[in-house]
Structures are given as C-alpha cells and as structure tokens.
Design a protein around this motif. Structure first.
Motif, PDB file in Angstrom:
ATOM      1  N   LEU A  12     -51.085  12.426  48.433  1.00 40.94           N
ATOM      2  CA  LEU A  12     -51.030  11.530  49.153  1.00 40.94           C
ATOM      3  C   LEU A  12     -49.028  11.799  48.355  1.00 40.94           C
ATOM      4  CD1 LEU A  12     -52.856   9.148  50.177  1.00 40.94           C
ATOM      5  CD2 LEU A  12     -51.947  10.928  51.652  1.00 40.94           C
ATOM      6  N   ARG A  13     -49.360  11.593  47.584  1.00 44.12           N
ATOM      7  CA  ARG A  13     -47.564  11.378  46.674  1.00 44.12           C
ATOM      8  C   ARG A  13     -46.640  12.949  46.986  1.00 44.12           C
ATOM      9  NH1 ARG A  13     -49.530   8.010  41.866  1.00 44.12           N
ATOM     10  NH2 ARG A  13     -48.973   6.234  43.059  1.00 44.12           N
ATOM     11  N   ALA A  14     -47.433  13.482  46.560  1.00 47.19           N
ATOM     12  CA  ALA A  14     -47.032  15.065  46.435  1.00 47.19           C
ATOM     13  C   ALA A  14     -46.489  15.423  47.830  1.00 47.19           C
ATOM     14  CB  ALA A  14     -47.736  15.623  46.142  1.00 47.19           C
ATOM     15  N   GLU A  15     -47.354  15.507  48.589  1.00 51.74           N
ATOM     16  CA  GLU A  15     -47.157  15.403  50.210  1.00 51.74           C
ATOM     17  C   GLU A  15     -45.772  15.224  50.615  1.00 51.74           C
ATOM     18  OE1 GLU A  15     -50.480  14.799  53.255  1.00 51.74           O
ATOM     19  OE2 GLU A  15     -51.621  15.829  52.365  1.00 51.74           O
ATOM     20  N   ALA A  16     -45.345  13.335  50.438  1.00 54.54           N
ATOM     21  CA  ALA A  16     -44.685  12.968  50.885  1.00 54.54           C
ATOM     22  C   ALA A  16     -43.102  13.613  50.279  1.00 54.54           C
ATOM     23  CB  ALA A  16     -44.958  11.058  50.189  1.00 54.54           C
ATOM     24  N   GLN A  17     -43.522  13.794  49.283  1.00 58.12           N
ATOM     25  CA  GLN A  17     -41.913  14.215  48.634  1.00 58.12           C
ATOM     26  C   GLN A  17     -42.257  16.013  48.705  1.00 58.12           C
ATOM     27  OE1 GLN A  17     -40.344  13.218  46.297  1.00 58.12           O
ATOM     28  NE2 GLN A  17     -39.200  15.033  45.889  1.00 58.12           N
ATOM     29  N   ARG A  18     -42.336  16.612  49.245  1.00 62.99           N
ATOM     30  CA  ARG A  18     -42.676  18.183  50.138  1.00 62.99           C
ATOM     31  C   ARG A  18     -41.700  16.997  50.935  1.00 62.99           C
ATOM     32  NH1 ARG A  18     -47.871  19.651  48.225  1.00 62.99           N
ATOM     33  NH2 ARG A  18     -49.064  18.324  49.839  1.00 62.99           N
ATOM     34  N   GLU A  19     -42.725  16.719  52.112  1.00 62.73           N
ATOM     35  CA  GLU A  19     -41.422  15.965  53.606  1.00 62.73           C
ATOM     36  C   GLU A  19     -40.386  15.481  53.335  1.00 62.73           C
ATOM     37  OE1 GLU A  19     -44.515  12.996  55.611  1.00 62.73           O
ATOM     38  OE2 GLU A  19     -45.819  14.436  55.325  1.00 62.73           O
ATOM     39  N   ARG A  20     -39.997  14.987  52.049  1.00 63.54           N
ATOM     40  CA  ARG A  20     -38.636  14.872  51.783  1.00 63.54           C
ATOM     41  C   ARG A  20     -37.958  15.437  51.345  1.00 63.54           C
ATOM     42  NH1 ARG A  20     -40.945  10.157  49.563  1.00 63.54           N
ATOM     43  NH2 ARG A  20     -41.708  10.766  47.450  1.00 63.54           N
ATOM     44  N   LEU A  21     -38.385  16.751  50.915  1.00 62.98           N
ATOM     45  CA  LEU A  21     -37.638  17.716  50.792  1.00 62.98           C
ATOM     46  C   LEU A  21     -37.302  18.865  51.710  1.00 62.98           C
ATOM     47  CD1 LEU A  21     -39.168  18.941  47.088  1.00 62.98           C
ATOM     48  CD2 LEU A  21     -36.855  17.767  47.366  1.00 62.98           C
ATOM     49  N   VAL A  22     -38.611  18.709  52.656  1.00 60.32           N
ATOM     50  CA  VAL A  22     -37.845  20.235  53.921  1.00 60.32           C
ATOM     51  C   VAL A  22     -37.267  18.538  55.014  1.00 60.32           C
ATOM     52  CG1 VAL A  22     -38.978  20.456  56.423  1.00 60.32           C
ATOM     53  CG2 VAL A  22     -40.429  20.959  53.625  1.00 60.32           C
ATOM     54  N   SER A  23     -36.955  17.653  54.706  1.00 63.11           N
ATOM     55  CA  SER A  23     -36.157  16.984  55.963  1.00 63.11           C
ATOM     56  C   SER A  23     -34.749  16.765  54.872  1.00 63.11           C
ATOM     57  CB  SER A  23     -36.045  15.526  56.138  1.00 63.11           C
ATOM     58  OG  SER A  23     -36.101  15.030  55.048  1.00 63.11           O
ATOM     59  N   ILE A  24     -34.351  17.065  53.569  1.00 65.71           N
ATOM     60  CA  ILE A  24     -33.395  17.463  53.023  1.00 65.71           C
ATOM     61  C   ILE A  24     -33.276  18.402  53.725  1.00 65.71           C
ATOM     62  CG2 ILE A  24     -32.397  17.329  50.979  1.00 65.71           C
ATOM     63  CD1 ILE A  24     -33.806  15.377  49.938  1.00 65.71           C
ATOM     64  N   GLN A  25     -33.543  20.039  52.979  1.00 66.60           N
ATOM     65  CA  GLN A  25     -33.258  21.455  53.435  1.00 66.60           C
ATOM     66  C   GLN A  25     -32.635  20.868  55.329  1.00 66.60           C
ATOM     67  OE1 GLN A  25     -36.524  23.428  51.951  1.00 66.60           O
ATOM     68  NE2 GLN A  25     -35.512  23.360  50.320  1.00 66.60           N
ATOM     69  N   ALA A  26     -33.456  20.408  56.082  1.00 64.49           N
ATOM     70  CA  ALA A  26     -32.882  20.818  57.221  1.00 64.49           C
ATOM     71  C   ALA A  26     -31.839  20.430  57.920  1.00 64.49           C
ATOM     72  CB  ALA A  26     -33.930  19.889  58.181  1.00 64.49           C
ATOM     73  N   ARG A  27     -31.454  18.981  57.051  1.00 63.08           N
ATOM     74  CA  ARG A  27     -30.265  18.139  56.955  1.00 63.08           C
ATOM     75  C   ARG A  27     -29.105  18.955  56.401  1.00 63.08           C
ATOM     76  NH1 ARG A  27     -30.748  13.116  54.172  1.00 63.08           N
ATOM     77  NH2 ARG A  27     -33.306  13.109  54.667  1.00 63.08           N
TER      78      ARG A  27
END
Length: 62
Positions: A12-27
């Motif tokens: 779950l931590r790994a998934e959350a980290q991936r989602e954070r990275l994707v949102s940062i890249q999108a911004r």
C-alpha cells in the motif's frame, strides 16, 4: 499473520508513493503546458501580422 499484514502495508505504501509521483509529474507537465502557451501567445502578440503577411495552412515552401 504478522508477515502478511507487513507485506500488505508495504504494498500500500508503494502504491501511494507511485500515485504521488504521477500527480507531481502531471502538475509539472501542466505548468509547462501553461507556460508554453503563454510564450506562444506573447510571441504572436509581439510579432503581430503585417499588412502583407498571411498565414496559410501549410508550411511547405517552394
């Protein structure tokens, strides 16, 4: 049982980290897109179109 819970938490931590990275890249790409559009608009404003200049659909020149 404790190992299984630890494994799930790690996943779950790994998934959350991936989602954070994707949102940062999108911004970042959104900011770049906005800045790019602003620069193009500024360039068009500064250059303008002269009396004899016309924009045509194709950029192919003879």
């Amino acid at each position: 049982m404790g190992v299984e819970i630890a494994f799930r938490m790690t996943r779950l931590r790994a998934e959350a980290q991936r989602e954070r990275l994707v949102s940062i890249q999108a911004r970042r790409s959104s900011v770049r897109l906005t800045l790019g559009r602003a620069l193009v608009a500024l360039g068009l404003f500064v250059e303008g179109t002269g009396a004899g200049e016309h924009e045509y659909g194709s950029s192919v020149r003879a």
